[in-house]
Every structure is written in C-alpha cells, then in structure tokens.
Design an enzyme around this catalytic site. Structure first.
Site, PDB file in Angstrom:
ATOM      1  N   GLY A  33       0.832  -1.201   0.000  1.00  0.00           N
ATOM      2  CA  GLY A  33       0.000   0.000   0.000  1.00  0.00           C
ATOM      3  C   GLY A  33       0.867   1.252   0.000  1.00  0.00           C
ATOM      4  CG  HIS A  36       5.213   5.436  -4.519  1.00  0.00           C
ATOM      5  ND1 HIS A  36       5.874   4.744  -5.504  1.00  0.00           N
ATOM      6  CD2 HIS A  36       5.673   4.938  -3.345  1.00  0.00           C
ATOM      7  CE1 HIS A  36       6.713   3.890  -4.977  1.00  0.00           C
ATOM      8  NE2 HIS A  36       6.610   3.963  -3.651  1.00  0.00           N
ATOM      9  N   GLY A  38       5.839   4.595  -8.408  1.00  0.00           N
ATOM     10  CA  GLY A  38       6.592   3.343  -8.588  1.00  0.00           C
ATOM     11  C   GLY A  38       5.640   2.156  -8.682  1.00  0.00           C
ATOM     12  CG  HIS A  39       3.364   0.991  -5.383  1.00  0.00           C
ATOM     13  ND1 HIS A  39       3.550   2.031  -4.500  1.00  0.00           N
ATOM     14  CD2 HIS A  39       3.939  -0.087  -4.803  1.00  0.00           C
ATOM     15  CE1 HIS A  39       4.189   1.599  -3.435  1.00  0.00           C
ATOM     16  NE2 HIS A  39       4.450   0.325  -3.592  1.00  0.00           N
ATOM     17  N   GLY A 149       9.318  -4.250  -8.645  1.00  0.00           N
ATOM     18  CA  GLY A 149      10.157  -3.139  -9.108  1.00  0.00           C
ATOM     19  C   GLY A 149      11.645  -3.456  -8.994  1.00  0.00           C
ATOM     20  CG  ASP A 152      12.410  -2.406  -3.212  1.00  0.00           C
ATOM     21  OD1 ASP A 152      13.085  -1.779  -2.385  1.00  0.00           O
ATOM     22  OD2 ASP A 152      11.247  -2.066  -3.520  1.00  0.00           O
ATOM     23  CB  SER A 188       6.573   5.070   0.509  1.00  0.00           C
ATOM     24  OG  SER A 188       7.355   3.966   0.870  1.00  0.00           O
ATOM     25  NE  ARG A 189      12.297   2.818   3.507  1.00  0.00           N
ATOM     26  CZ  ARG A 189      12.988   2.235   4.452  1.00  0.00           C
ATOM     27  NH1 ARG A 189      14.059   2.803   4.921  1.00  0.00           N
ATOM     28  NH2 ARG A 189      12.615   1.084   4.941  1.00  0.00           N
TER      29      ARG A 189
HETATM   30  O1  PAF Z   1       8.131  -4.383  -2.063  1.00  0.00           O
HETATM   31  C1  PAF Z   1       7.187  -4.453  -1.250  1.00  0.00           C
HETATM   32  O2  PAF Z   1       6.295  -3.608  -1.218  1.00  0.00           O
HETATM   33  C2  PAF Z   1       7.132  -5.604  -0.259  1.00  0.00           C
HETATM   34  O3  PAF Z   1       8.406  -5.970   0.160  1.00  0.00           O
HETATM   35  C3  PAF Z   1       6.358  -6.838  -0.798  1.00  0.00           C
HETATM   36  C4  PAF Z   1       7.046  -7.438  -2.021  1.00  0.00           C
HETATM   37  C5  PAF Z   1       4.949  -6.438  -1.168  1.00  0.00           C
HETATM   38  C6  PAF Z   1       6.283  -7.905   0.282  1.00  0.00           C
HETATM   39  O4  PAF Z   1       5.640  -7.453   1.427  1.00  0.00           O
END
Ligand code: PAF
Length: 284
Positions: A33, A36, A38-39, A149, A152, A188-189
């Site tokens: 959740g 932003h 990126g999502h 993404g 990470d 988000s940070r």
């Molecule tokens: O990248 C994230 O938002 C989290 O690490 C994930 C992959 C949803 C696991 O909780």
C-alpha cells in the site's frame, strides 16, 4: 468496473479460480500500500498482459526489523483503492494481519547467501519476512505472472530464486525504476525527507550514473569505482553512505573486476531516512 476489494483468502481464491476456469490470464502486483508512481508503473506494466489484475495490499509485520517503522508505515486504503481503480486494477486483496498470520508461522523462508549482503547486512531478518510473505501471496493468488520493481533489486533477485527453487508456476517480471525528473528513485520514504535532504538526495542516483558511465568507458576496478562514488557523495554533507557495491546481477556477490554486466547498488542515510537505488551497467 470499479476495483473490487477482497479481504478473505477464500473469497480471493474463489474469484481467481473463476477467472482461470474462464481461461483468463491473471497478473499480480504485490504491494504494502501507500501507493505511488513506482507502484502504478507496475500496474501499468501488468495491465495489458492480463485479463484479471490483482494488487495485494498488506503491510507485512514479518519484514520490519524495527517496530516503530511498522507503526509509522502509512496506511490509507481508500486512497490506495482510488489509485488502483484509476490504473485498471480489477481486484485488491487487502487481508488483515489475522487473515495472513492467524498464528505465528512455523514455516518461514530462509535465504542462503542472497540475503546477507547489501540491504540484508543492516536489516537482519528483513528478507526472510519478504520471502515468506511473497511465497504466501503467490500461493494465495496463484497468478500467471507477478511484477516487482527493480528499485528493490535484492528483493527481486530473491523472489526470482524462491520461485525457481520452489518450482512455483509463476513468471516474475522486473519493472524498471521510476524516477523524479532530477533522477531520485521514487519511494514512499522520500516523503520523510526535509527540504535540504530532498535537495541532496539525487546525488545517490548521480553517483550510480557516474559509476555506470565509468564502466562503459572502460573502468573495471570495483575499488576505483567505489572511491569515485565516495568522492561524489562526500560533496553532500547530508548524505551518509551505508554501502556502494558492484555485484553480480544474479548471485549478488561483490565483484572486484567488472568483466560483464553488473548491478551497482547503493544505500545511504539522509537524516533518519534510508534510501536505496541501483543501476545495471555493462562494459562496452
Ligand atoms: O516491495 C514491497 O512492497 C514488499 O516488500 C512486498 C514485495 C509487497 C512484500 O511485502
């Protein structure tokens, strides 16, 4: 049709298996959740390739090494649902903590090797939590593919490996990092940075780009690349480097000489906020 929100595992499974029986392709974007750009890039990448797009929204307590981080993690389901709706997400799976972990798990996913370096060095237990919840989410949703993404990057490599090792029938799609116009990777940070920290933050991406360019121009010594990055970042007094590593893109092991494609990965603190970023570099 508006995005449907499902909290129960049984109901989600029902919804997905109906779609699969009808021959539909299911895509999944796991998130915590606080959505932003990126999502939404992940939703936009997944949308054209599937008939049913499922986003999971679950703040996974198992992956937080600090309880105050877990408490402070922003939660706004209404706003996340609106964002999902605008990006064509069909179903949001937003389970409670009790639904996901009705009792403390006796099975967790330990990662050999890949979780010790980079972010794993300063976040003990983090990737065990990530791998465990991703395994559960993929098992619950059972999508044809799932998007993660590249920001990470260590997480992406670990997810690819657990899927391979556990023979999960899902394709993992890595999606390029989304950046602000000044190069800062969207996270988000970033919202935790004050104005001065925000102004300094793009130096992290600059140091990675400089290293990539040096590799393209023939520099192959990792120590030299690290020193040069240190010099770029030393000019920014608000940045405290956590690590700057040149690693094999698959094993995440640090390389001393760049002889093929590498990932250059870095993490740095600005005040209390820890930012991460990485780029792919290939010698010419
Ligand atoms: O990248 C994230 O938002 C989290 O690490 C994930 C992959 C949803 C696991 O909780």
């Amino acid at each position: 049709m508006a995005t449907e929100c499902i909290a129960a595992i049984a109901a989600l499974r029902e919804r997905v298996s109906r779609a699969k029986l009808a021959g539909l392709r299911v895509g999944c974007v796991p998130t915590m959740g606080a959505l932003h750009a990126g999502h939404t890039a992940l939703f936009d990448r997944a949308r054209p390739d599937c008939d049913l797009l499922v986003a999971t929204l679950f703040v996974n307590p198992l992956q937080f090494d600090r309880q105050d981080d877990l408490r402070k993690y922003p939660r706004d389901l209404e706003s996340d649902l609106q964002i999902c709706d605008r990006h064509g997400v069909d179903v949001v799976f937003a389970p409670s903590q009790d639904e996901m972990y009705p009792r403390p798990p006796v099975m967790t996913v330990e990662i050999e090797g890949l979780a010790d370096g980079l972010c794993g060095a300063s976040r003990p237990g983090h990737f065990l939590g990530v791998a465990t919840v991703v395994m559960k989410l993929l098992n619950i949703v059972q999508p044809d593919f799932a998007c993660f993404g590249e920001k990470d990057y260590q997480q992406l490599v670990i997810v690819r490996r657990i899927v391979e090792d556990a023979n999960l029938p899902v394709r993992i799609v890595g999606v390029e990092t989304v950046r602000e116009p000044d190069g800062l990777a969207i996270s988000s940070r970033n919202a935790h940075l004050n104005a001065d920290e925000r102004a300094s933050a793009p130096a992290l991406a600059r140091s990675l780009r400089a290293a990539r360019q040096a590799i393209q121009q023939g520099e192959s010594c990792a120590a030299v690349l690290r020193d040069n990055a240190g010099a770029v970042l030393d000019r920014e007094p608000l940045i405290r480097l956590d690590y700057f590593e040149i690693v094999d893109p698959d094993t995440l092991k640090p390389v001393e000489r760049v002889t093929g494609p590498v990932r250059i990965a870095a993490a740095a603190f600005l005040g209390k906020t820890r930012l991460i970023d990485n780029v792919l570099a290939t010698p010419s």
